[in-house]
Design a protein around this motif. Structure first.
Motif, mmCIF file in Angstrom:
data_model
loop_
_atom_site.group_PDB
_atom_site.id
_atom_site.type_symbol
_atom_site.label_atom_id
_atom_site.label_comp_id
_atom_site.label_asym_id
_atom_site.label_seq_id
_atom_site.Cartn_x
_atom_site.Cartn_y
_atom_site.Cartn_z
ATOM 1 N N LEU A 35 43.344 75.650 70.272
ATOM 2 C CA LEU A 35 44.318 75.343 71.730
ATOM 3 C C LEU A 35 45.786 75.850 71.401
ATOM 4 O O LEU A 35 46.636 76.371 72.002
ATOM 5 C CB LEU A 35 44.076 74.175 72.313
ATOM 6 N N VAL A 36 46.143 75.427 69.816
ATOM 7 C CA VAL A 36 47.499 75.928 69.482
ATOM 8 C C VAL A 36 47.673 77.469 69.568
ATOM 9 O O VAL A 36 48.534 78.004 70.147
ATOM 10 C CB VAL A 36 47.862 75.231 68.071
ATOM 11 N N LEU A 37 46.705 78.112 68.960
ATOM 12 C CA LEU A 37 46.640 79.625 68.851
ATOM 13 C C LEU A 37 46.547 80.143 70.368
ATOM 14 O O LEU A 37 47.198 81.174 70.448
ATOM 15 C CB LEU A 37 45.572 79.889 67.961
ATOM 16 N N HIS A 38 45.644 79.448 71.327
ATOM 17 C CA HIS A 38 45.675 80.033 72.426
ATOM 18 C C HIS A 38 47.177 80.107 73.223
ATOM 19 O O HIS A 38 47.319 80.917 74.131
ATOM 20 C CB HIS A 38 44.737 78.916 73.428
ATOM 21 N N LYS A 39 48.085 79.352 72.894
ATOM 22 C CA LYS A 39 49.357 79.279 73.425
ATOM 23 C C LYS A 39 50.198 80.063 72.571
ATOM 24 O O LYS A 39 51.112 80.610 73.313
ATOM 25 C CB LYS A 39 49.791 77.594 73.605
ATOM 26 N N LEU A 40 50.384 80.035 71.445
ATOM 27 C CA LEU A 40 51.087 80.670 70.737
ATOM 28 C C LEU A 40 51.260 82.194 70.649
ATOM 29 O O LEU A 40 52.061 82.979 70.908
ATOM 30 C CB LEU A 40 51.255 80.407 69.059
ATOM 31 N N ALA A 41 49.870 82.539 70.341
ATOM 32 C CA ALA A 41 49.598 84.082 70.141
ATOM 33 C C ALA A 41 50.173 84.815 71.557
ATOM 34 O O ALA A 41 50.804 85.654 71.371
ATOM 35 C CB ALA A 41 48.008 84.246 69.995
ATOM 36 N N PRO A 42 49.770 84.408 72.719
ATOM 37 C CA PRO A 42 49.982 85.208 73.655
ATOM 38 C C PRO A 42 51.853 85.181 74.220
ATOM 39 O O PRO A 42 52.298 85.999 74.520
ATOM 40 C CB PRO A 42 49.348 84.630 74.926
ATOM 41 N N ALA A 43 52.160 83.794 74.059
ATOM 42 C CA ALA A 43 53.628 83.713 74.042
ATOM 43 C C ALA A 43 54.559 84.559 73.250
ATOM 44 O O ALA A 43 55.410 85.095 73.639
ATOM 45 C CB ALA A 43 53.997 82.118 74.149
ATOM 46 N N LEU A 44 54.046 84.431 72.051
ATOM 47 C CA LEU A 44 54.693 85.325 70.941
ATOM 48 C C LEU A 44 54.715 86.517 71.222
ATOM 49 O O LEU A 44 55.601 87.658 70.960
ATOM 50 C CB LEU A 44 54.606 84.975 69.569
ATOM 51 N N ALA A 45 53.469 87.007 71.367
ATOM 52 C CA ALA A 45 53.347 88.452 71.851
ATOM 53 C C ALA A 45 54.081 89.104 73.082
ATOM 54 O O ALA A 45 54.369 90.385 72.997
ATOM 55 C CB ALA A 45 51.748 88.909 71.945
ATOM 56 N N ALA A 46 54.124 88.176 73.930
ATOM 57 C CA ALA A 46 54.833 88.615 75.066
ATOM 58 C C ALA A 46 56.506 88.669 74.767
ATOM 59 O O ALA A 46 57.304 89.137 75.624
ATOM 60 C CB ALA A 46 54.693 87.901 76.262
ATOM 61 N N GLY A 47 56.868 88.343 73.446
ATOM 62 C CA GLY A 47 58.253 88.394 73.193
ATOM 63 C C GLY A 47 59.143 87.205 73.467
ATOM 64 O O GLY A 47 60.323 87.226 73.676
ATOM 65 N N ASN A 48 58.525 85.980 73.840
ATOM 66 C CA ASN A 48 59.071 84.742 73.898
ATOM 67 C C ASN A 48 59.472 83.921 72.845
ATOM 68 O O ASN A 48 58.665 84.192 71.703
ATOM 69 C CB ASN A 48 58.277 83.690 74.962
ATOM 70 N N ALA A 49 60.122 82.934 72.999
ATOM 71 C CA ALA A 49 60.415 82.083 71.845
ATOM 72 C C ALA A 49 59.622 80.876 72.112
ATOM 73 O O ALA A 49 59.386 80.573 73.459
ATOM 74 C CB ALA A 49 61.963 81.705 71.546
ATOM 75 N N VAL A 50 59.042 80.121 71.187
ATOM 76 C CA VAL A 50 58.307 78.871 71.661
ATOM 77 C C VAL A 50 58.519 77.638 70.840
ATOM 78 O O VAL A 50 58.957 77.754 69.602
ATOM 79 C CB VAL A 50 56.767 79.314 71.193
ATOM 80 N N VAL A 51 58.627 76.530 71.575
ATOM 81 C CA VAL A 51 58.650 75.365 70.901
ATOM 82 C C VAL A 51 57.382 74.479 71.000
ATOM 83 O O VAL A 51 56.838 74.372 72.452
ATOM 84 C CB VAL A 51 60.017 74.361 71.520
ATOM 85 N N LEU A 52 56.657 74.228 70.091
ATOM 86 C CA LEU A 52 55.406 73.640 69.974
ATOM 87 C C LEU A 52 55.462 72.179 69.658
ATOM 88 O O LEU A 52 55.950 71.774 68.650
ATOM 89 C CB LEU A 52 54.328 74.222 68.682
ATOM 90 N N GLU A 53 54.807 71.540 70.795
ATOM 91 C CA GLU A 53 54.712 69.917 70.439
ATOM 92 C C GLU A 53 53.351 69.735 70.309
ATOM 93 O O GLU A 53 52.627 69.388 71.402
ATOM 94 C CB GLU A 53 55.284 69.216 71.743
ATOM 95 N N PRO A 54 52.572 69.334 69.203
ATOM 96 C CA PRO A 54 51.242 69.169 69.191
ATOM 97 C C PRO A 54 50.976 67.733 69.326
ATOM 98 O O PRO A 54 51.956 66.756 69.365
ATOM 99 C CB PRO A 54 50.816 69.393 67.470
ATOM 100 N N ALA A 55 49.846 67.210 69.719
ATOM 101 C CA ALA A 55 49.280 65.928 69.746
ATOM 102 C C ALA A 55 49.800 65.162 68.581
ATOM 103 O O ALA A 55 49.500 65.672 67.559
ATOM 104 C CB ALA A 55 47.949 65.704 69.913
#
Length: 210
Positions: A35-55
């Protein structure tokens, strides 16, 4: 769109690469890599910066994955990982006006809370997919447990992960063989470890409350 049999034969889909800015990705306890990769990969591929907050219960996998992105050459500052407890970091992130999108997977109550406090942002809220599995009192419990093998449900895998398990009816808990007993063996095989959450299915219930 015809890759999924029975749907999409007469439909066409396309994707536009339009980054929206800073994305906050909030992930749950279960499937801490997927589920982390489900969120990170598309967001980064689209050119966004990401702040990840895991459980807070499963942060190490997310931190290792973030480190893999950095080691692979991701520019500094494009991906950040923040570990904290409950709503303290979460509310600060989702209410920040610099954040343009929130991608959340987790409890329904938490998703509703985020929607109330986030403000004007893009929201993707994947909430409370508990995939109920109904077992009637006159069922063959061993047969039911074997049928509930994760195909179409997370099944006993989630009994082991503690995501979907909930107390069953009293008449299915009592007697020489209970559904939990029958499902325990299936969970051992599928999860590859002791399904501790079968004994205490709501052990992570605190995550459901913001």
């Amino acid at each position: 769109m015809d890759a999924n049999r029975g749907t999409g034969q007469d439909e066409v889909a396309f994707t536009l690469r339009r980054p929206c800015g800073v994305v906050v990705a909030i992930t749950p306890i279960n499937h801490p890599a997927l589920l982390v990769l489900h969120k990170l990969a598309p967001a980064l591929a689209a050119g966004n910066a990401v702040v990840l907050e895991p459980a807070t219960s499963t942060p190490l996998t997310a931190l290792e994955l973030a480190e893999c992105f950095v080691d692979a050459g991701l520019p500094e500052g494009v991906l950040s990982a923040l570990v904290g407890s409950g709503a303290v970091p979460g509310d600060a992130l989702v209410t920040d006006p610099r954040v343009r999108k929130i991608s959340f997977t987790g409890a329904t109550a938490t998703g509703e809370h985020l929607a109330r406090v986030a403000g004007v942002k893009k929201l993707s809220l994947d909430r409370g997919a508990s995939c109920p599995f109904v077992v009637l009192p006159d069922a063959d419990l061993e047969l039911a447990a074997g049928a509930h093998d994760g195909r179409g449900h997370h099944g006993p895998v989630s009994l082991a992960a503690g995501q979907d398990a909930r107390p069953v009816r009293t008449d299915l808990r009592d007697g020489p063989l209970t559904f939990v007993d029958a499902a325990r063996g299936v969970a051992d095989v599928l999860a590859g470890r002791s399904p501790a959450a079968v004994d205490n299915p709501d052990w992570n219930h605190r995550k459901a409350t913001p």
